[in-house]
Design a protein around this motif. Structure first.
Motif, mmCIF file in Angstrom:
data_model
loop_
_atom_site.group_PDB
_atom_site.id
_atom_site.type_symbol
_atom_site.label_atom_id
_atom_site.label_comp_id
_atom_site.label_asym_id
_atom_site.label_seq_id
_atom_site.Cartn_x
_atom_site.Cartn_y
_atom_site.Cartn_z
ATOM 1 N N ARG A 30 0.837 -1.202 0.000
ATOM 2 C CA ARG A 30 0.000 0.000 0.000
ATOM 3 C C ARG A 30 0.875 1.257 0.000
ATOM 4 N NH1 ARG A 30 -3.459 2.410 4.973
ATOM 5 N NH2 ARG A 30 -4.375 4.158 3.844
ATOM 6 N N PHE A 31 1.919 1.237 0.824
ATOM 7 C CA PHE A 31 2.822 2.385 0.890
ATOM 8 C C PHE A 31 3.479 2.638 -0.459
ATOM 9 C CE2 PHE A 31 7.213 3.866 1.386
ATOM 10 C CZ PHE A 31 6.971 5.122 1.900
ATOM 11 N N GLU A 32 3.986 1.597 -1.090
ATOM 12 C CA GLU A 32 4.650 1.752 -2.396
ATOM 13 C C GLU A 32 3.689 2.274 -3.455
ATOM 14 O OE1 GLU A 32 7.810 1.614 -3.585
ATOM 15 O OE2 GLU A 32 8.365 1.535 -1.480
ATOM 16 N N GLU A 33 2.465 1.765 -3.457
ATOM 17 C CA GLU A 33 1.465 2.240 -4.412
ATOM 18 C C GLU A 33 1.139 3.711 -4.170
ATOM 19 O OE1 GLU A 33 -1.851 -0.437 -4.069
ATOM 20 O OE2 GLU A 33 -0.673 -2.134 -4.826
ATOM 21 N N ALA A 34 0.986 4.092 -2.911
ATOM 22 C CA ALA A 34 0.673 5.479 -2.565
ATOM 23 C C ALA A 34 1.840 6.400 -2.916
ATOM 24 C CB ALA A 34 0.325 5.585 -1.077
ATOM 25 N N ARG A 35 3.057 5.943 -2.675
ATOM 26 C CA ARG A 35 4.237 6.748 -3.006
ATOM 27 C C ARG A 35 4.334 6.960 -4.517
ATOM 28 N NH1 ARG A 35 10.407 5.210 -1.529
ATOM 29 N NH2 ARG A 35 9.846 3.388 -2.765
ATOM 30 N N ALA A 36 4.081 5.917 -5.277
ATOM 31 C CA ALA A 36 4.112 6.034 -6.735
ATOM 32 C C ALA A 36 3.030 6.995 -7.224
ATOM 33 C CB ALA A 36 3.941 4.660 -7.379
ATOM 34 N N ALA A 37 1.857 6.951 -6.601
ATOM 35 C CA ALA A 37 0.770 7.862 -6.978
ATOM 36 C C ALA A 37 1.153 9.308 -6.715
ATOM 37 C CB ALA A 37 -0.511 7.488 -6.236
ATOM 38 N N VAL A 38 1.810 9.565 -5.590
ATOM 39 C CA VAL A 38 2.270 10.920 -5.269
ATOM 40 C C VAL A 38 3.296 11.374 -6.303
ATOM 41 C CG1 VAL A 38 3.681 12.245 -3.621
ATOM 42 C CG2 VAL A 38 1.759 10.876 -2.804
ATOM 43 N N GLN A 39 4.204 10.497 -6.658
ATOM 44 C CA GLN A 39 5.243 10.854 -7.631
ATOM 45 C C GLN A 39 4.668 11.126 -9.018
ATOM 46 O OE1 GLN A 39 7.902 7.520 -7.147
ATOM 47 N NE2 GLN A 39 9.004 8.511 -5.465
ATOM 48 N N ARG A 40 3.584 10.450 -9.381
ATOM 49 C CA ARG A 40 2.971 10.627 -10.697
ATOM 50 C C ARG A 40 2.070 11.856 -10.784
ATOM 51 N NH1 ARG A 40 1.719 5.112 -10.095
ATOM 52 N NH2 ARG A 40 -0.394 5.710 -9.532
ATOM 53 N N ASP A 41 1.557 12.310 -9.652
ATOM 54 C CA ASP A 41 0.564 13.379 -9.630
ATOM 55 C C ASP A 41 1.249 14.750 -9.738
ATOM 56 O OD1 ASP A 41 -1.333 15.393 -8.607
ATOM 57 O OD2 ASP A 41 -2.582 13.659 -8.109
ATOM 58 N N GLU A 42 1.071 15.394 -10.881
ATOM 59 C CA GLU A 42 1.743 16.680 -11.128
ATOM 60 C C GLU A 42 1.277 17.771 -10.184
ATOM 61 O OE1 GLU A 42 1.779 17.822 -15.250
ATOM 62 O OE2 GLU A 42 2.300 15.801 -15.881
ATOM 63 N N GLU A 43 -0.023 17.781 -9.863
ATOM 64 C CA GLU A 43 -0.535 18.801 -8.955
ATOM 65 C C GLU A 43 0.066 18.638 -7.555
ATOM 66 O OE1 GLU A 43 -4.688 20.665 -7.176
ATOM 67 O OE2 GLU A 43 -4.804 19.030 -8.638
ATOM 68 N N VAL A 44 0.137 17.407 -7.095
ATOM 69 C CA VAL A 44 0.741 17.142 -5.783
ATOM 70 C C VAL A 44 2.208 17.542 -5.806
ATOM 71 C CG1 VAL A 44 1.400 15.334 -4.146
ATOM 72 C CG2 VAL A 44 -0.892 15.331 -5.123
ATOM 73 N N GLN A 45 2.916 17.189 -6.864
ATOM 74 C CA GLN A 45 4.328 17.553 -6.968
ATOM 75 C C GLN A 45 4.513 19.069 -6.944
ATOM 76 O OE1 GLN A 45 7.100 15.544 -6.787
ATOM 77 N NE2 GLN A 45 5.518 14.080 -6.194
ATOM 78 N N SER A 46 3.620 19.778 -7.615
ATOM 79 C CA SER A 46 3.682 21.241 -7.621
ATOM 80 C C SER A 46 3.456 21.795 -6.215
ATOM 81 C CB SER A 46 2.635 21.788 -8.586
ATOM 82 O OG SER A 46 2.628 23.189 -8.558
ATOM 83 N N ARG A 47 2.477 21.224 -5.502
ATOM 84 C CA ARG A 47 2.204 21.677 -4.124
ATOM 85 C C ARG A 47 3.360 21.341 -3.189
ATOM 86 N NH1 ARG A 47 -3.340 22.508 -2.586
ATOM 87 N NH2 ARG A 47 -4.276 23.547 -4.361
ATOM 88 N N ILE A 48 3.991 20.200 -3.412
ATOM 89 C CA ILE A 48 5.163 19.842 -2.601
ATOM 90 C C ILE A 48 6.265 20.871 -2.826
ATOM 91 C CG2 ILE A 48 7.050 18.174 -2.346
ATOM 92 C CD1 ILE A 48 4.952 15.956 -2.850
ATOM 93 N N ASP A 49 6.506 21.224 -4.087
ATOM 94 C CA ASP A 49 7.529 22.224 -4.402
ATOM 95 C C ASP A 49 7.220 23.561 -3.743
ATOM 96 O OD1 ASP A 49 8.861 20.337 -5.915
ATOM 97 O OD2 ASP A 49 8.102 21.097 -7.845
#
Length: 124
Positions: free
Chosen positions: A27-46
């Motif tokens: 579950r953790f690996e799947e969730a981590r991959a989803a975060v890495q793929r999500d451009e909006e989340v990546q933008s908010r992280i930045d």
């Protein structure tokens, strides 16, 4: 006599492999991959990382304000409220709980907390 001896390192590798097969880790690996793929989340992280870096710099120079801290906290809250990020954080908490249980199981017969501070000297 052909008793196969298993090294502690081999047991450690096997434990790691078994942990990687748990539902919590998957579950953790799947969730981590989803975060890495999500451009909006990546933008908010930045954005969050930028705000946090600016605040830390202001704090080091003595110019930090409560307003700045509030902006950082709001950005973090907004990031954590995103469904993909929320799932990641929940999965991370669940995996940490599982790993803590493993740590306790390993440490119990040894009276040493290997996940904590097993090494070093002069600990109170």
């Amino acid at each position: 006599m052909s008793v196969e001896q298993v090294s502690i390192e081999d047991l450690g590798r096997e434990l790691g492999e078994r942990i990687a097969e748990t539902p919590e880790y998957e579950r953790f690996e799947e969730a981590r991959a989803a975060v890495q793929r999500d451009e909006e989340v990546q933008s908010r992280i930045d954005e969050f990382e930028q705000l946090r870096a600016e605040f830390m710099q202001a704090r080091q120079s003595g110019q930090a304000t409560n307003e700045g801290l509030q902006r950082v906290q709001e950005a973090q809250d907004e990031l954590h409220a995103m469904p993909v990020m929320s799932e990641y954080l929940d999965a991370q908490d669940e995996l940490e709980d599982t790993l803590e249980a493993v740590n306790e199981a390993i440490s119990e017969p040894l009276a040493v907390d290997f996940g904590g501070e097993a090494g070093g000297c002069c600990q109170d």
